[in-house]
Design an enzyme around this catalytic site. Structure first.
Site, mmCIF file in Angstrom:
data_model
loop_
_atom_site.group_PDB
_atom_site.id
_atom_site.type_symbol
_atom_site.label_atom_id
_atom_site.label_comp_id
_atom_site.label_asym_id
_atom_site.label_seq_id
_atom_site.Cartn_x
_atom_site.Cartn_y
_atom_site.Cartn_z
ATOM 1 N N MET A 186 -4.617 -6.041 3.726
ATOM 2 C CA MET A 186 -4.111 -4.699 3.459
ATOM 3 C C MET A 186 -4.706 -4.180 2.165
ATOM 4 S SD MET A 186 -2.348 -2.144 4.271
ATOM 5 C CE MET A 186 -2.178 -0.667 3.302
ATOM 6 N N ASN A 207 -3.938 -2.092 -0.242
ATOM 7 C CA ASN A 207 -3.135 -1.496 -1.312
ATOM 8 C C ASN A 207 -3.966 -1.261 -2.572
ATOM 9 O OD1 ASN A 207 -0.682 -2.330 0.322
ATOM 10 N ND2 ASN A 207 -1.465 -4.320 -0.300
ATOM 11 N N GLU A 239 -11.647 -4.146 3.050
ATOM 12 C CA GLU A 239 -10.491 -3.722 2.256
ATOM 13 C C GLU A 239 -10.937 -3.089 0.942
ATOM 14 O OE1 GLU A 239 -7.880 -3.647 3.910
ATOM 15 O OE2 GLU A 239 -8.502 -5.029 5.490
#
Length: 882
Positions: free
Chosen positions: A269, A271, A304
């Site tokens: 992920m 973030n 990512e």
């Protein structure tokens, strides 16, 4: 849980929020069962939607303790709480602050969304709608705020405290607990929030950006795994440098962090500044990770990181625009890998992935556009269509514009939309304006589902010395879309002469392409293209590089496919010709076996394979790809209807054994010549040699010869790296031989305490074609290393059986279907996302013969009939049934 059929959310119903949130201050006090979150929001009304006197915030599974409006504590008469959120009545007409204090239970959060505790580590997963399980918020991607996060915890419980952005303060409190405060200066939606806390080891490095700033790089892992982070760190630094060079994108914060955790629903992920990874895609050593693991780590770390601009700095206006960040970023990571490794091999791998996972999705009841029109549960739209087909759409635009104009369009996109939540229209408009190329027809690709079928018919006119190519396109109806408009389809074409060399192309009405290749645009239902100065009958090479995600059929026969397999200068089309040629033989053999006839030995195919194996000018990895036969799932797709899995398996195994017998000496020579002695390296050249060597080992073992099985056993016993060990074990695990159980037991005994390596052991046994595989899978569910609560374990054992073992999952009695259904229903109470994804194994149920169809329908109906289903499982099951 579902109490009534949920209502779909539709793109056409999108509207801006009534309020904007500019700043979010979080104070998170961590404890395993009672994490307390104080959230202070700086709220202002949306000027385009005036007059709203109540604020609705999303919230799930929270215990509300206090509400404060502009510092005043509100009584229960001023707000209303329910299971999906919180409504504040009578809010001020102008800007205001709202503070809520709530509690959640991380230890009980088995769904692994929001804030959860697993393996002693506090972790968050907020995409798509997990932030509402942490605190009350306008939990939607078009609400972008600046976040300041303070984390407090017992130091013994969580010595490391991480969140987005830069750490601005940390220390020890009077009660002995400690804190860390993080500030992210870039506005972001709530789905990009991240928090991690626990006992973590750290590997550090640094990267100097093009403008001279030094960025602190950190990878956090469970203590003891620090020695498995070197390759991930190296991949990160290479990705940062590549993005600066190719897209002009420089990293913006002072620190970039990755955390690897063992319980995670996804691969990773993005973030902001704090990427959270499934540890499968970070941890690697030569003895524990295969070449494929290293390649995946490289690609996913890059993916990512690339999201920092295509997803974070520019995010999605709403979840219908998911392909805007995912399709674009997949394209970017594909290009990165192509530059780091072999472009030809990468393209083959990407197309194989597309055809294996996305084409069946497009051709079945779960078909949806790259930008969906509606959804019940957004987690179900993290699909191959959004990711892989989404990347193919970007690739087509790149093909149509060319590298220079594409870069201009991307630069304009970054300039226009930095710090904003954008749409597909914004993206296409920027590319069109930046390049000067009209993409209005191309937009149809984003809202039409289904895989277009392109029919090609070519004819050489000797009198006119012209080659005439007739193309037509059609897209079959898909759920909710019975009629389709013509698409803009770029098709790269080459013409090969009698000697196998490319002919220079002179399209009538166009310009010559001396390279022998030319991109034509099919924009109508039917078009004719003429090429002049073609002095002899050519063999056409169509859709070179797979320039569009279509199914191409042509009037080429086996002779032409054999010629292209032997000569095509386009590596992808040379591989494609090999697949087509082999498929023709195999589908014929399947029919022959079904009718009691003798299958073909494929001596012509074997002859070309012999030449390829002896060609020193070819990359070993490309040779390995050229000689691998189409997978059983691919053959099932080619047959289309009334699929007989036993006939497919028997025909493929018999042909494979026949090739191995004909070419045993060549396979043995290539096996010996491609040994990689010395220190292991995961680089493309060394990995390619191992790939070819192990492919040859598989062929030799297919003969059943004792010396081949002994060779596999010897490789397993002496291997100094996981790639060679797993390849040899795979041969033995899928062969009915005495060495099988001995090798599986030895592997288990060596690696039983390493959870990532044990996942490989589970998957190998789940994909075995041998009888009794389902019983073995059931037994392995009781193994101490397996847990239904860990997504990696579920994917390795149950997922591998359901999606990668066509023969045993589809056994005619239907037991495989019932087993997977049992696990789906059990998982639905633990982790609905993982449960729903397992159901993907049923998406092509209509293509099988009637007995299997009946079993699968019955299984799906049983699932749908359950009184309490998550929205995740309910949506997939009902749509699959149709």
């Amino acid at each position: 849980m579902r109490t009534e059929d949920p209502r779909p959310i539709a793109l056409k119903d999108y509207s801006e929020p009534d309020f904007w949130i500019d700043e979010v201050h979080l104070d998170v006090d961590l404890a395993p069962e009672t994490a307390q979150v104080r959230s202070t929001l700086a709220v202002r009304p949306n000027a385009s939607r005036p007059g709203k006197d109540s604020l609705r915030l999303d919230g799930e599974g929270l215990e509300l303790l206090e509400v404060h409006l502009n510092g005043e504590k509100l009584g229960p008469n001023r707000y209303q709480e329910d299971e999906s959120g919180l409504t504040i009545m009578e809010v001020p007409a102008g800007a205001f602050t709202l503070t809520t204090v709530s509690r959640c239970n991380p230890a009980a959060n088995t769904a692994l969304t929001g804030l959860y505790l697993a393996g002693g580590i506090f972790c968050t997963q907020c995409e798509a709608e997990g932030f509402r399980r942490i605190t009350y918020m306008l939990d939607r991607p078009d609400v972008m705020a600046v976040y300041r996060t303070r984390i407090t915890a017992e130091k013994a419980l969580a010595p490391v405290l991480l969140a987005n952005g830069n750490c601005v303060e940390s220390g020890v409190l009077e009660d002995g607990r400690h804190f860390a405060e993080w500030h992210d200066p870039y506005p972001k939606p709530s789905y990009l929030f991240a928090l991690v806390a626990g006992d973590l080891g750290c590997v550090r490095d640094a990267f100097t950006t093009a403008s001279g700033r030094e960025v602190d790089l950190r990878i956090y892992v469970e203590p003891g795994n620090e020695d498995r982070c070197a390759y991930a760190m190296d991949a990160l630094k290479r990705a940062m440098a590549w993005d600066e060079k190719v897209f002009g994108r420089e990293y913006d914060l002072d620190i970039f962090m990755i955390v690897a955790v063992s319980a995670f629903n996804m691969g990773a992920m993005e973030n902001k500044g704090l990427n959270i990874f499934n540890d499968k895609y970070i941890l690697a050593r030569p003895d524990t990770a295969t070449d494929l693991d290293f390649a995946n780590i490289e690609a996913i770390v890059a993916h990512e990181y690339f999201h920092n601009w295509t997803g974070n700095r520019i995010t999605c206006r709403d979840w219908f625009q998911l392909c805007l960040k995912e399709g674009l970023t997949v394209f970017r990571d594909q290009e990165f890998t192509a530059d780091m490794r072999s472009r030809a091999v990468k393209r083959i791998a990407d197309v194989r992935m597309l055809r294996t996972h996305q084409f069946p999705e497009d051709g079945g009841p779960l078909a949806h556009p790259v930008r969906p029109d509606a959804y019940i549960e957004i987690n179900n739209f993290y699909t191959a269509t959004v990711y892989e087909k989404g990347a193919e759409l970007v690739r087509m635009i790149y093909t149509l514009l060319g590298a220079e104009k594409f870069r201009k369009g991307m630069d304009l996109y970054f300039t226009r939309h930095d710090g904003r939540a954008a749409t597909v229209e914004d993206f296409l408009e920027a590319l069109s304006d930046g390049s000067g190329v009209d993409l209005s027809q191309f937009k149809r690709w984003y809202h039409q589902a289904g895989t277009p079928e392109v029919m090609a018919s070519g004819k050489w006119d000797g009198a006119q010395q012209e080659y005439v190519l007739q193309l037509s396109q059609v897209c079959p109806p898909t759920p909710g879309q019975p009629h389709k408009e013509p698409l803009h389809i770029p098709i790269e074409i080459g013409l090969l002469g009698e000697d196998g060399a490319d002919l220079p192309l002179s399209p009538i009405g166009g310009t010559a392409a001396a390279s022998g290749a030319h991109v034509i645009s099919l924009t109508k239902r039917e078009q004719t293209f003429r090429f002049k100065n073609v002095t002899a009958k050519p063999v056409p090479s169509l859709l070179r590089g797979f320039t569009a995600p279509v199914k191409l059929s042509s009037n080429l026969g086996e002779r032409e496919w054999a010629f292209l397999m032997a000569h095509d200068s386009d590596p992808f089309n040379r591989w494609e010709a090999a697949q087509k040629y082999a498929s023709m033989i195999l589908t014929g053999n399947i029919a022959a076996l079904s009718n009691g006839k003798i299958p073909r030995a494929g001596t012509g195919f074997a002859g070309i394979v012999r030449k390829i194996l002896n060609d020193p000018g070819l990359e070993p990895e490309f040779v390995a790809q050229m000689i691998v036969l189409p997978a059983e799932q691919t053959l099932a797709q080619a047959i289309g209807q009334d699929v007989d899995v036993e006939a497919i398996h028997s025909a493929r195994e018999a042909f494979r054994a026949s090739l191995a017998e004909q070419l045993y000496a060549e396979f043995e020579r290539a096996y010996n010549e491609n040994e990689t002695p010395g220190t292991y390296s995961p680089d493309a050249e060394a990995a390619g040699k191992r790939s070819l060597r192990n492919t040859c080992l598989g062929y030799m073992a297919a003969t059943g010869r004792a010396d081949a099985i002994a060779l596999a056993k010897n490789q397993f016993d002496t291997a100094d790296n996981m790639t060679d060990s797993m390849a040899a074990l795979g041969v033995l695990a899928h062969t009915d031989c005495p060495e099988r159980e001995e090798a599986l037991r030895a592997f288990h005994d060596r690696w039983k305490d390493d959870h990532l390596v044990m996942d490989k052991w589970f998957a190998l046994q789940a994909t075995s074609p041998l009888p009794g595989t389902l019983s073995r899978v059931r037994e392995l569910m009781a193994h101490p290393a397996f847990s239904l609560r860990n997504p990696n374990k579920v994917r390795a054992l149950i997922g591998s059986f359901a999606t990668a073992n066509q023969l045993r999952f589809h056994e005619s009695g239907g037991e495989g279907y019932r087993f997977v259904a049992e696990q789906v229903l059990a998982l639905d109470k633990i982790n609905p996302q993982v449960a729903a994804r397992l159901l993907g194994a049923f998406k092509s149920w209509r293509q099988f013969e009637p007995v299997r169809q009946a079993h699968m329908r019955e299984t799906l109906e049983r699932i749908v009939s359950q009184a309490e289903l998550s929205r995740d499982v309910y949506e997939i099951a009902t749509k699959t049934l149709g």
